[in-house]
Design a protein around this motif. Structure first.
Motif, PDB file in Angstrom:
ATOM      1  N   PHE A  95       0.732  -1.308  -0.055  1.00 25.44           N
ATOM      2  CA  PHE A  95       0.131  -0.074   0.132  1.00 25.44           C
ATOM      3  C   PHE A  95       0.719   1.006   0.028  1.00 25.44           C
ATOM      4  CE2 PHE A  95       0.502  -1.003   4.377  1.00 25.44           C
ATOM      5  CZ  PHE A  95       0.952   0.430   4.900  1.00 25.44           C
ATOM      6  N   HIS A  96       0.192   2.512  -0.313  1.00 23.45           N
ATOM      7  CA  HIS A  96       1.104   3.633  -0.298  1.00 23.45           C
ATOM      8  C   HIS A  96       0.161   4.773   0.253  1.00 23.45           C
ATOM      9  CE1 HIS A  96      -1.603   3.469  -4.138  1.00 23.45           C
ATOM     10  NE2 HIS A  96      -1.377   4.856  -4.136  1.00 23.45           N
ATOM     11  N   GLU A  97       0.841   5.897   0.634  1.00 24.78           N
ATOM     12  CA  GLU A  97      -0.070   6.948   1.174  1.00 24.78           C
ATOM     13  C   GLU A  97       0.093   8.020   0.031  1.00 24.78           C
ATOM     14  OE1 GLU A  97       2.257   9.122   4.324  1.00 24.78           O
ATOM     15  OE2 GLU A  97       0.751  10.482   4.456  1.00 24.78           O
ATOM     16  N   ARG A  98      -1.331   8.596  -0.173  1.00 24.46           N
ATOM     17  CA  ARG A  98      -1.529   9.816  -0.907  1.00 24.46           C
ATOM     18  C   ARG A  98      -1.658  11.161  -0.137  1.00 24.46           C
ATOM     19  NH1 ARG A  98      -5.529   7.139  -5.510  1.00 24.46           N
ATOM     20  NH2 ARG A  98      -4.180   5.270  -5.918  1.00 24.46           N
ATOM     21  N   ASP A  99      -2.125  11.997  -0.609  1.00 26.81           N
ATOM     22  CA  ASP A  99      -2.172  13.083   0.201  1.00 26.81           C
ATOM     23  C   ASP A  99      -3.135  13.096   1.456  1.00 26.81           C
ATOM     24  OD1 ASP A  99      -1.047  14.710  -1.900  1.00 26.81           O
ATOM     25  OD2 ASP A  99      -2.693  15.546  -2.790  1.00 26.81           O
ATOM     26  N   HIS A 100      -2.877  13.988   2.334  1.00 29.28           N
ATOM     27  CA  HIS A 100      -3.713  13.861   3.563  1.00 29.28           C
ATOM     28  C   HIS A 100      -3.577  12.672   4.343  1.00 29.28           C
ATOM     29  CE1 HIS A 100      -5.128  17.695   1.953  1.00 29.28           C
ATOM     30  NE2 HIS A 100      -5.556  17.257   0.847  1.00 29.28           N
ATOM     31  N   GLY A 101      -2.787  12.037   4.027  1.00 32.94           N
ATOM     32  CA  GLY A 101      -2.592  10.678   4.841  1.00 32.94           C
ATOM     33  C   GLY A 101      -3.290   9.546   4.556  1.00 32.94           C
ATOM     34  N   GLN A 102      -4.077   9.583   3.246  1.00 33.55           N
ATOM     35  CA  GLN A 102      -4.629   8.596   2.720  1.00 33.55           C
ATOM     36  C   GLN A 102      -4.161   7.244   2.263  1.00 33.55           C
ATOM     37  OE1 GLN A 102      -7.083  10.291  -0.423  1.00 33.55           O
ATOM     38  NE2 GLN A 102      -7.745  12.097   1.113  1.00 33.55           N
ATOM     39  N   LEU A 103      -4.510   6.056   2.601  1.00 35.85           N
ATOM     40  CA  LEU A 103      -3.800   4.960   2.460  1.00 35.85           C
ATOM     41  C   LEU A 103      -4.528   3.969   1.252  1.00 35.85           C
ATOM     42  CD1 LEU A 103      -2.426   3.725   5.839  1.00 35.85           C
ATOM     43  CD2 LEU A 103      -1.327   5.150   4.048  1.00 35.85           C
ATOM     44  N   PHE A 104      -3.970   3.763   0.279  1.00 29.82           N
ATOM     45  CA  PHE A 104      -4.263   3.055  -0.809  1.00 29.82           C
ATOM     46  C   PHE A 104      -3.718   1.594  -0.952  1.00 29.82           C
ATOM     47  CE2 PHE A 104      -7.427   5.897  -3.099  1.00 29.82           C
ATOM     48  CZ  PHE A 104      -7.202   7.047  -2.378  1.00 29.82           C
ATOM     49  N   CYS A 105      -4.478   0.787  -1.433  1.00 23.60           N
ATOM     50  CA  CYS A 105      -3.693  -0.533  -2.277  1.00 23.60           C
ATOM     51  C   CYS A 105      -2.796  -0.112  -3.193  1.00 23.60           C
ATOM     52  CB  CYS A 105      -4.474  -1.648  -2.490  1.00 23.60           C
ATOM     53  SG  CYS A 105      -5.560  -2.012  -1.113  1.00 23.60           S
ATOM     54  N   ASP A 106      -1.611  -0.615  -3.187  1.00 18.71           N
ATOM     55  CA  ASP A 106      -0.949  -0.554  -4.586  1.00 18.71           C
ATOM     56  C   ASP A 106      -1.518  -1.303  -5.766  1.00 18.71           C
ATOM     57  OD1 ASP A 106       1.244   0.944  -3.194  1.00 18.71           O
ATOM     58  OD2 ASP A 106       2.632  -0.802  -3.203  1.00 18.71           O
ATOM     59  N   ASP A 107      -1.981  -2.558  -5.500  1.00 11.76           N
ATOM     60  CA  ASP A 107      -2.316  -3.280  -6.495  1.00 11.76           C
ATOM     61  C   ASP A 107      -3.863  -2.956  -6.644  1.00 11.76           C
ATOM     62  OD1 ASP A 107       0.126  -3.910  -7.080  1.00 11.76           O
ATOM     63  OD2 ASP A 107      -0.004  -5.663  -5.871  1.00 11.76           O
TER      64      ASP A 107
END
Ligand SMILES: Cc1cc2nc3c(=O)[nH]c(=O)nc-3n(C[C@H](O)[C@H](O)[C@H](O)COP(=O)(O)OP(=O)(O)OC[C@H]3O[C@@H](n4cnc5c(N)ncnc54)[C@H](O)[C@@H]3O)c2cc1C
Length: 395
Positions: A95-107
């Motif tokens: 997973f990775h972090e986007r703006d404002h601390g949002q965590l998303f799956c990489d895949d």
């Protein structure tokens, strides 16, 4: 027809229901989930553009809207974002972090659903899909009985995890609200949240021509303020800043958009005028905003004016138009495209520790069906995980 008995019956095989099931089954409770959909976790799969924004590094009660703003605190502190991140890490889901601390799956969001389903399988949770529920009753102090298209079920604890009204195409129904009312609960009026705005005809006619344009803005009203992109669409306005403010918007109200929050237009124009008074207004502004947008917002004659022709009053009006663009939405796109449902089961009638009804023992409400609505940014899933986990410790 034989009755299928379990300790716990959960209605809804998605974020909150699966989490509750895992926790209850880990305690040794027999758990049966029922869902009318043909697949578990459809909203998880479609979330975050297919990458599931599953939580946020920064989570607090301020990221939620509810008639009882304190209610969510207990659950959010008992099962935190770090707990869920720990689970995701145990499964080695990248997973990775986007703006404002949002965590998303990489895949893919599928990773999150697969993780929850394998936890369920491991703990022995039964999941019955394609199951329509017709009757729910409490027949004795310790038994809920359900009539469904898949037979009769009974259990000591009944958990309503059937979500809100957003995206009916994905199986959203008012089931949870109906059950709450049936058992004497107050349900706060519901409305679409995290949803694009549609515009009045005048604004729509020019905004729709600029469909696809995105601008970093501060969008605010008397209740809240968000700095993120707005996106012009063929129906109106969308983008994260608009979705966020939509959860704080009532029909008939305006929202204020500061199109250039890092600049002071008055200063910008006087500086530009000092450098070259013949410069056209649109050419000065085009360094900061799309030219087509400037022309459409201010009108052709004005945007084509040389700076020297602009009176002090006119410059102030331009500054106001850019720093305080007032938009009065016609409406929202409604539940068809909304990410969440505002309102729902009154939290004052639920235990903040276990999510159990204070009116009917053994009845629980978790996830989006409750009157707890998160901001955009992984907060709605975190509420599903936290409330589901808490109920799972008690059911
Ligand atoms: C397009 C979209 C993208 C989103 N992206 C994100 C995101 O990235 N991050 C985030 O935090 N939140 C996101 N959300 C919000 C998030 O999906 C929800 O808040 C969350 O799924 C709520 O979980 P829940 O378990 O309470 O309900 P749901 O996930 O809605 O699950 C309810 C379950 O109950 C079942 N059900 C409903 N009615 C009945 C019935 N009558 N009988 C039997 N079963 C029934 C449904 O089939 C469903 O499986 C998004 C929402 C949408 C629509």
């Amino acid at each position: 027809m034989p009755i299928q008995s379990s300790d716990v019956l959960i209605i809804g095989a998605s974020a909150s229901g699966l989490m509750c099931a895992i926790e209850a089954a880990k305690r040794g409770r027999s758990v049966q989930i029922l869902d009318h959909a043909n697949k578990a976790g459809k909203k998880i799969l479609m979330s975050g553009g297919g990458r599931c924004n599953f939580t946020n590094y920064e989570v607090s009660a301020e990221n939620y809207i509810s008639h009882n703003p304190h209610f969510c605190k207990s659950a959010l502190s008992r099962y935190t974002q770090w707990d869920f991140i720990g689970l995701v890490s145990d499964y080695k889901i990248p997973f990775h972090e986007r703006d404002h601390g949002q965590l998303f799956c990489d895949d893919s969001a599928k990773d999150i659903l697969t993780m929850l389903l394998s936890e369920c399988a491991h703990a022995g949770v039964q999941i019955q899909l394609n199951c329509d529920i017709s009757v729910v009753e409490k027949t004795s102090a310790a038994a809920f009985k359900l009539q469904t298209s898949c037979g009769h079920y009974q259990a000591e604890s009944l958990v309503i995890a059937s979500g809100g009204l957003s995206i009916p195409k994905m199986g959203a129904t008012p089931f949870g609200y109906q059950i709450a009312k049936q058992f004497g609960h107050n349900v706060w009026p519901t409305s679409a949240g995290l949803v694009p705005f549609t515009l009045q005809t005048d604004d729509k006619s020019w905004v729709s021509k600029l469909s696809g344009v995105a601008i970093d803005c501060i969008v605010s009203n008397q209740h809240a303020s968000f700095r993120e992109n707005i996106l012009l669409t063929h129906r109106g306005l969308s983008g994260p800043a608009i979705l966020q403010i939509s959860s704080y918007w009532q029909a008939g109200e305006s929202v204020n958009i500061n199109l250039l929050p890092d600049l002071e237009i008055g200063e910008l124009l006087s500086q530009a005028r000092a450098e070259n008074a013949n410069t056209l207004l649109k050419n000065v502004l085009a360094k900061h905003l799309p030219k087509r947008f400037i022309t459409a917002l201010l009108g052709e004659p004005l945007s084509d004016s040389p700076l020297q022709s602009l009176s002090q009053k006119k410059s102030q009006a331009i500054a106001q138009q850019i720093h305080q663009w007032q938009v009065k939405p016609n409406s929202t796109e409604g539940y068809r495209t909304a990410e969440v449902t505002l309102g729902g089961v009154d939290c004052d009638e639920l235990s903040s520790k276990s999510m159990e009804s204070s009116k009917i023992s053994g009845l629980y409400f978790i996830g989006e069906v409750t009157d707890v609505t998160g901001w955009l940014g992984g907060y709605n899933f975190q509420w599903a995980w936290s409330s589901g986990w808490c109920a799972g410790q008690t059911v």
